[in-house]
Design a protein around this motif. Structure first.
Motif, PDB file in Angstrom:
ATOM      1  N   THR A  10       0.839  -1.200   0.000  1.00 21.52           N
ATOM      2  CA  THR A  10       0.000   0.000   0.000  1.00 21.52           C
ATOM      3  C   THR A  10       0.872   1.247   0.000  1.00 21.52           C
ATOM      4  O   THR A  10       1.820   1.357   0.776  1.00 21.52           O
ATOM      5  N   TYR A  47       0.899   5.679  -0.098  1.00 20.33           N
ATOM      6  CA  TYR A  47       0.086   6.855   0.158  1.00 20.33           C
ATOM      7  C   TYR A  47       0.976   8.091   0.150  1.00 20.33           C
ATOM      8  O   TYR A  47       2.192   8.001   0.304  1.00 20.33           O
ATOM      9  N   GLU A  81      -9.229   6.989   1.880  1.00 18.71           N
ATOM     10  CA  GLU A  81      -8.390   6.499   0.780  1.00 18.71           C
ATOM     11  C   GLU A  81      -7.191   7.397   0.509  1.00 18.71           C
ATOM     12  O   GLU A  81      -6.810   7.609  -0.639  1.00 18.71           O
ATOM     13  N   LYS A  84      -6.617   5.639   5.826  1.00 23.41           N
ATOM     14  CA  LYS A  84      -7.342   4.627   5.056  1.00 23.41           C
ATOM     15  C   LYS A  84      -8.806   4.976   4.850  1.00 23.41           C
ATOM     16  O   LYS A  84      -9.364   4.730   3.770  1.00 23.41           O
TER      17      LYS A  84
END
Length: 715
Positions: free
Chosen positions: A49, A51, A531, A528
């Motif tokens: 993941t 970000y 998003e 999270k």
């Protein structure tokens, strides 16, 4: 309508963060000046993941300790007063100059270096409100190490969690705290109890011996050392440590906050952004300069302390208010070269409700920063404001320019009352200023800037007037914080509509970028939900047509008690550790002094469950004792109902605390039949009826004597 300079400064900080924050960084001393202000990049977790992340002043090197102390001494201000220690609980007052402060922290840093503390190590500080606590923080910073300050009086279990979480090279503590009329509280049993519980064992425990209750005997085999003797030895040998610069993105400190799982989160504060952001905020928001005096009525172990009358009880709360203590007792006033008041006492009881106004008058305080709970406690003991008015008539408050409030929602009536008093007795244009922030933000996210022009011209003063206060609102966004209101789908809502309060990326430089040794929890807890587009604050609120933010509620299950946030999960865990309790649900109940108190629903393990909703006194006291031992005295319950089949859940097993909270709040107002919103996912809607009947039985059985009902009856 013409924009206020606060709006212009904020817009500049978001439109061109590079030029805005580079200008602010130029106001500090850098051992290596950064070539840029902001770097954006992607951060990737172990599961792949990724970000959006960022770093402030990424290639700069800085020493916060140097900027707080050496810089002012080198500028010829060694004789200026840095710290005023006011301790009504011991009858002592002490003034410490910047020159004296430098001597103390140079030697103490040398002592720590001899104890093998070096750059990047963690030192845990568990101290009362005495000057040695500030020396410790600055000395740790001086070595380029990381401090984690834990409120002196925390229960051993909570302290043990922080020892295991931070793995400190050393612990710096004192022999006791002073509980006002209650007398000394031994730290020996609390620290030694924590070390027995913790898996990690630090090599050194430095103890500041207080005459009121010495730590004896010292267990040298366990690394216990006499702090004063170590310092005296170092002074004889001329042991000192110079300031060690660290990279801007290296950690300065870790502050632990409550987590919804009951496990505290370690917010990591980065050195460069912290110094730059605070150095601006102390001038911009609080209007403090080198000739001023700042009184932050907080505790260095909280990100602030709500100074209610039972705060210093044994095992005080596993909670957090704000980073008030770190930021506005120590770091930002000293970055500004101002004087900070370190207060060892309470707003009432040391000796009475005049304590704050005496300090403001005696030490010529320009800015007072506290929590609404403290003012409620003062108002309760002095309902006609006799002490404040007496100090005002004598002219002792004429230099007070502002009363800042934070930590919980300030009721409009309280704000209006103090605004009227400030206008009568304090400096021209004196103002009550509510502001909102969190451990994660490191400085106020919203507020009203006393010296907004400082955002344009750092050294200007008196060239702009603060926006007028709106009682009930927490002001407007501060530089670097992009505050938005969104619905549960992450879409922005119109002004005047309540929703989730979120923050755009990047946060202002004081804000966190991760959790200590836990990037995955940082992403899941803050990024999270939306998003990665927004950082979720966990608060709900509304922005009005003028851009003022009002905080309405928590969006999770944190209970705000006297400005301290408690995890419902942690309280429920303590309750269910009682052998007779099989399940528990904790919600909040209104309280006129502390805002809210925890209120519990419990199911007992006995086969013959009692019919009465009101638990017997023995069980109630035993549950309270468990909460005091495992969490802290300020987390004590405001009431408890027992019954079977009264805790509603969703089909997936999530406890519907919101439903029970609404039922309890309705009952406080005497409305037992008012409908509540029940989600379609409820497992068994009939449980709501059981809970309603138990709540009615409980409050009627109390005969109107419950604290919450009494409080509402007074309104």
């Amino acid at each position: 309508m013409n924009r206020h300079v606060q709006d212009e400064v904020h817009a500049h900080s978001l439109r061109d963060p590079e030029s805005f924050w580079s200008h602010q960084a130029d106001q500090l001393h850098w051992h290596k000046k950064p070539s840029r202000a902001l770097k954006l990049y992607k951060r990737t977790l172990s599961d792949g993941t990724s970000y959006q992340s960022y770093s402030w002043f990424p290639n700069g090197e800085i020493s916060t300790s140097f900027n707080c102390v050496d810089r002012h001494v080198n500028a010829g201000n060694a004789d200026a007063i840095a710290i005023i220690w006011d301790s009504p609980v011991t009858g002592a007052t002490e003034k410490i100059t910047y020159g004296q402060l430098l001597e103390e922290i140079e030697v103490l840093a040398g002592v720590l270096r001899e104890s093998d503390v070096k750059k990047g190590d963690v030192v845990l500080i568990y101290m009362p409100m005495i000057p040695a606590a500030l020396y410790a923080m600055l000395a740790v910073s001086r070595l380029g190490a990381i401090h984690t300050v834990v409120f002196g009086g925390f229960a051993s279990a909570s302290l043990a969690q922080r020892i295991d979480g931070s793995k400190p090279k050393a612990i710096m503590t004192a022999s006791c705290g002073i509980e006002g009329s209650k007398g000394p509280l031994s730290y020996k049993t609390l620290v030694e109890g924590a070390l027995k519980r913790s898996d990690y064992k630090p090599k050194c425990v430095m103890i500041w011996q207080r005459s009121q209750m010495p730590w004896a005997p010292l267990n040298e085999e366990a690394g216990e050392r006499d702090w004063q003797k170590l310092v005296q030895s170092a002074k004889r040998r001329d042991i000192k440590a110079e300031a060690v610069p660290v990279r801007s993105n290296d950690g300065l400190y870790i502050i632990y906050t409550s987590g919804t799982t009951g496990q505290p989160k370690g917010v990591l504060r980065e050195a460069g952004g912290h110094a730059v952001g605070l150095n601006l905020s102390i001038r911009l928001l609080f209007g403090i300069r080198s000739s001023d005096v700042m009184f932050c009525a907080s505790d260095i172990g909280w990100v602030g302390k709500c100074t209610s009358e039972d705060l210093f009880s044994n095992g005080s709360a596993d909670s957090e208010m704000l980073l008030v203590g770190h930021s506005y007792i120590l770091y930002s006033p000293l970055l500004a070269g101002a004087t900070t008041v370190l207060f060892e006492g309470k707003p009432i009881g040391t000796p009475d409700a005049s304590a704050f106004w005496r300090i403001v008058a005696e030490h010529k305080v320009n800015t007072l920063f506290t929590a609404p709970t403290a003012l409620r406690a003062i108002k309760r003991d002095d309902p006609k404001n006799k002490f404040l008015e007496d100090a005002g008539r004598r002219g002792g408050l004429k230099q007070l320019r502002a009363l800042f409030l934070a930590g919980e929602r300030s009721e409009p009536s309280l704000v209006r009352m103090y605004q009227s008093l400030l206008e009568t007795f304090c400096a021209p244009n004196a103002q009550v200023i509510d502001n909102w922030w969190s451990s994660e933000s490191g400085s106020p996210i919203t507020g009203l800037e006393l010296e907004a022009q400082a955002g344009k011209d750092f050294h200007s003063r008196g060239t702009s007037k603060a926006l007028p206060t709106k009682p009930g609102a927490a002001g407007k966004a501060m530089p670097g914080f992009d505050v938005r209101i969104v619905n549960d789908d992450g879409k922005e809502v119109s002004n005047g509509t309540m929703g989730n309060i979120v923050l755009g990326i990047p946060l202002a430089p004081t804000g966190f970028t991760t959790l200590f040794n836990d990037e995955e929890r940082f992403y899941k807890g803050y990024m999270k939900r939306f998003e990665g587009k927004w950082i979720d604050t966990g608060d709900a609120g509304v922005i009005d047509e003028d851009g003022f933010l009002s905080i309405m509620a928590r969006t999770d299950d944190i209970i705000n008690v006297a400005a301290h946030r408690f995890s419902t999960g942690a309280i429920e865990q303590a309750i269910t550790s009682h052998a007779s309790v099989t399940e528990a649900c904790c919600v909040s109940i209104p309280d006129d002094l502390k805002g809210h108190l925890p209120f519990a629903f419990v199911t007992l393990s006995t086969t013959n469950h009692p019919n009465s909703a009101i638990p017997d006194e023995k069980l109630y006291k035993e549950v309270q004792a468990l909460i005091r031992d495992q969490i802290g005295a300020i987390a004590a319950l405001g009431g408890m109902i027992q019954g079977k089949g009264m805790i509603p859940r969703t089909r997936s097993g999530k406890t519907l605390r919101r439903v029970l909270r609404e039922l309890v709040e309705n009952a406080v107002h005497g409305d037992f039949e008012k409908e509540v919103q029940v989600p379609a996912t409820v497992e068994d809607a009939a449980v709501i009826g059981v809970a309603r009947s138990k709540i009615k039985e409980y409050f009627e059985g109390m005969g109107g004597k419950h604290k919450a009902i009494e409080a509402r009856a007074k309104l």
